[in-house]
Design an enzyme around this catalytic site. Structure first.
Site, PDB file in Angstrom:
ATOM      1  N   ASP A 137      -7.291   2.323   7.084  1.00  0.00           N
ATOM      2  CA  ASP A 137      -5.961   2.789   7.310  1.00  0.00           C
ATOM      3  C   ASP A 137      -6.196   4.306   7.440  1.00  0.00           C
ATOM      4  O   ASP A 137      -7.079   4.987   7.477  1.00  0.00           O
ATOM      5  CB  ASP A 137      -5.106   2.485   6.493  1.00  0.00           C
ATOM      6  CG  ASP A 137      -4.963   3.079   4.813  1.00  0.00           C
ATOM      7  OD1 ASP A 137      -5.915   4.041   4.858  1.00  0.00           O
ATOM      8  OD2 ASP A 137      -4.424   2.291   4.012  1.00  0.00           O
TER       9      ASP A 137
ATOM     10  N   TYR B 247       5.598  -8.333   9.009  1.00  0.00           N
ATOM     11  CA  TYR B 247       5.170  -6.902   9.052  1.00  0.00           C
ATOM     12  C   TYR B 247       5.269  -6.217  10.465  1.00  0.00           C
ATOM     13  O   TYR B 247       5.367  -7.099  11.400  1.00  0.00           O
ATOM     14  CB  TYR B 247       3.879  -6.586   8.513  1.00  0.00           C
ATOM     15  CG  TYR B 247       3.388  -6.982   7.263  1.00  0.00           C
ATOM     16  CD1 TYR B 247       3.256  -5.768   6.331  1.00  0.00           C
ATOM     17  CD2 TYR B 247       2.573  -8.219   7.093  1.00  0.00           C
ATOM     18  CE1 TYR B 247       3.113  -6.173   4.959  1.00  0.00           C
ATOM     19  CE2 TYR B 247       2.400  -8.246   5.531  1.00  0.00           C
ATOM     20  CZ  TYR B 247       2.694  -7.375   4.527  1.00  0.00           C
ATOM     21  OH  TYR B 247       2.427  -7.818   3.136  1.00  0.00           O
TER      22      TYR B 247
ATOM     23  N   ASP C 212       0.762  -1.417  -0.172  1.00  0.00           N
ATOM     24  CA  ASP C 212      -0.107   0.006   0.056  1.00  0.00           C
ATOM     25  C   ASP C 212       0.752   1.119   0.039  1.00  0.00           C
ATOM     26  O   ASP C 212       1.942   1.246   0.610  1.00  0.00           O
ATOM     27  CB  ASP C 212      -0.718  -0.147   1.125  1.00  0.00           C
ATOM     28  CG  ASP C 212      -2.041  -0.887   1.027  1.00  0.00           C
ATOM     29  OD1 ASP C 212      -2.350  -1.358   0.197  1.00  0.00           O
ATOM     30  OD2 ASP C 212      -2.499  -1.351   2.109  1.00  0.00           O
TER      31      ASP C 212
ATOM     32  N   ARG D  26      -4.558  -4.161   7.283  1.00  0.00           N
ATOM     33  CA  ARG D  26      -5.361  -3.165   7.560  1.00  0.00           C
ATOM     34  C   ARG D  26      -6.802  -3.888   7.899  1.00  0.00           C
ATOM     35  O   ARG D  26      -7.665  -3.339   8.552  1.00  0.00           O
ATOM     36  CB  ARG D  26      -5.579  -2.033   6.539  1.00  0.00           C
ATOM     37  CG  ARG D  26      -5.750  -2.648   5.063  1.00  0.00           C
ATOM     38  CD  ARG D  26      -5.535  -1.048   4.390  1.00  0.00           C
ATOM     39  NE  ARG D  26      -5.315  -1.479   2.914  1.00  0.00           N
ATOM     40  CZ  ARG D  26      -5.890  -1.183   1.923  1.00  0.00           C
ATOM     41  NH1 ARG D  26      -6.967  -0.271   2.099  1.00  0.00           N
ATOM     42  NH2 ARG D  26      -5.760  -1.635   0.688  1.00  0.00           N
TER      43      ARG D  26
END
Length: 301
Positions: free
Chosen positions: A87, A73, A45, A188
């Protein structure tokens, strides 16, 4: 006579800056590497930073197989607010005081989102619904549903819980988390679903990808560093790191490169893509075991 510029075949591990789409990074790399043949192994993203694996020249043929690998992550989830995009990029759609939540409730919520789960991707995502990108439908105000998909979250850990106050004065909680998951998992969406389960809403405020398969942040370079010195991981090294390795002799090398399906050793049955190397470590092909034979996925030799 001018010397023709040749770009080596291989992978470039980029530390993607925030604000760039994955396509922006590919476009930038085409300029740096002076070739049109650049692709990426799975998007990241625009808000997110960290490991983005690019293939240059013939290594673009590896990318579809690398895209299926496990990812890791580090992120921050804000509990107490929902946003349009799940987000921090999207506008806030609801705020709820999250200060009453305790660690036990948060851990129970996280446990429900760990393991093999069904996940509904964010509406503002690149998934295609009837041939049209989901984010395009969402921006045009369409009402639509995205079907849930199976994903695997092998680890979801909360490292820290911080009290905070949102810009609108709502008491919120910021969770510092790490996630190890299968390809296609939306972090997200995990933030959104955790907030929904806890009854206060949630969204992702920061995300950094630290690993894609065997490629980690410590081997990634920023675009500025790559502009100074293009750092390409040779295709043979990249394949050896990402896939099981099968070494064959000169005779079998010739047969394989000429399209003959070789008998594969039993140890590779069900192993997925296997990197085949000939004499002197030359990377020949990516193959998959099919009825005991090596079915070529991509030939390089």
């Amino acid at each position: 006579m001018t010397q023709k510029h040749t770009t080596p075949d291989g992978l470039v591990i980029v530390d993607k800056p925030s604000g760039f789409t994955s396509h922006d990074v590919v476009a930038k790399m085409r300029g740096i590497a002076r070739t049109r043949r650049v692709g990426h192994a799975g998007t990241l993203d625009p808000m997110a930073t960290g490991v983005l694996v690019l293939g240059v020249e013939r290594a673009t043929k590896l990318l579809g197989h690398l895209a299926l690998t496990e990812k890791e992550y580090l992120g921050t989830i804000r509990l107490g607010q929902n946003t349009l995009t799940d987000d921090a990029e999207g506008e806030i759609t609801s705020s709820t005081d999250a200060s009453g939540l305790n660690r036990a409730a948060i851990d129970a919520g996280v446990a429900k989102l760990t393991g093999d789960i069904m996940q509904v991707p964010s509406k503002v995502s690149a998934i295609k619904i009837d041939g049209v990108r989901s984010y395009k439908r969402a921006r045009e105000g369409e009402e639509f549903d995205i079907p849930a998909r199976p994903v695997s979250v092998s680890s979801f850990t909360v490292y820290d819980i911080r009290d905070a106050v949102a810009a609108d004065g709502t008491p919120v909680l910021d969770l510092v988390v790490s996630v190890v998951c299968s390809s296609g998992t939306y972090i997200r969406a995990l933030a959104r679903d955790l907030g929904a389960d806890l009854g206060v809403g949630g969204h992702l405020t920061a995300l950094r990808r630290t690993r894609v398969g065997p490629y980690k942040l410590d081997s990634a370079k920023t675009l500025d560093q790559l502009q100074e010195k293009l750092n390409v991981m040779p295709i043979a090294e990249a394949a050896s790191a990402a896939f099981p390795r099968w070494d064959v002799d000169a005779r079998r090398s010739r047969l394989l490169v000429n399209g003959v399906r070789l008998e594969m050793p039993e140890e590779y049955a069900g192993a997925g893509p296997v990197a085949v190397f000939g004499p002197e470590g030359r990377f020949l092909a990516l193959v998959e075991e099919h009825r005991g034979k090596a079915k070529s996925l991509a030939v390089f030799g």
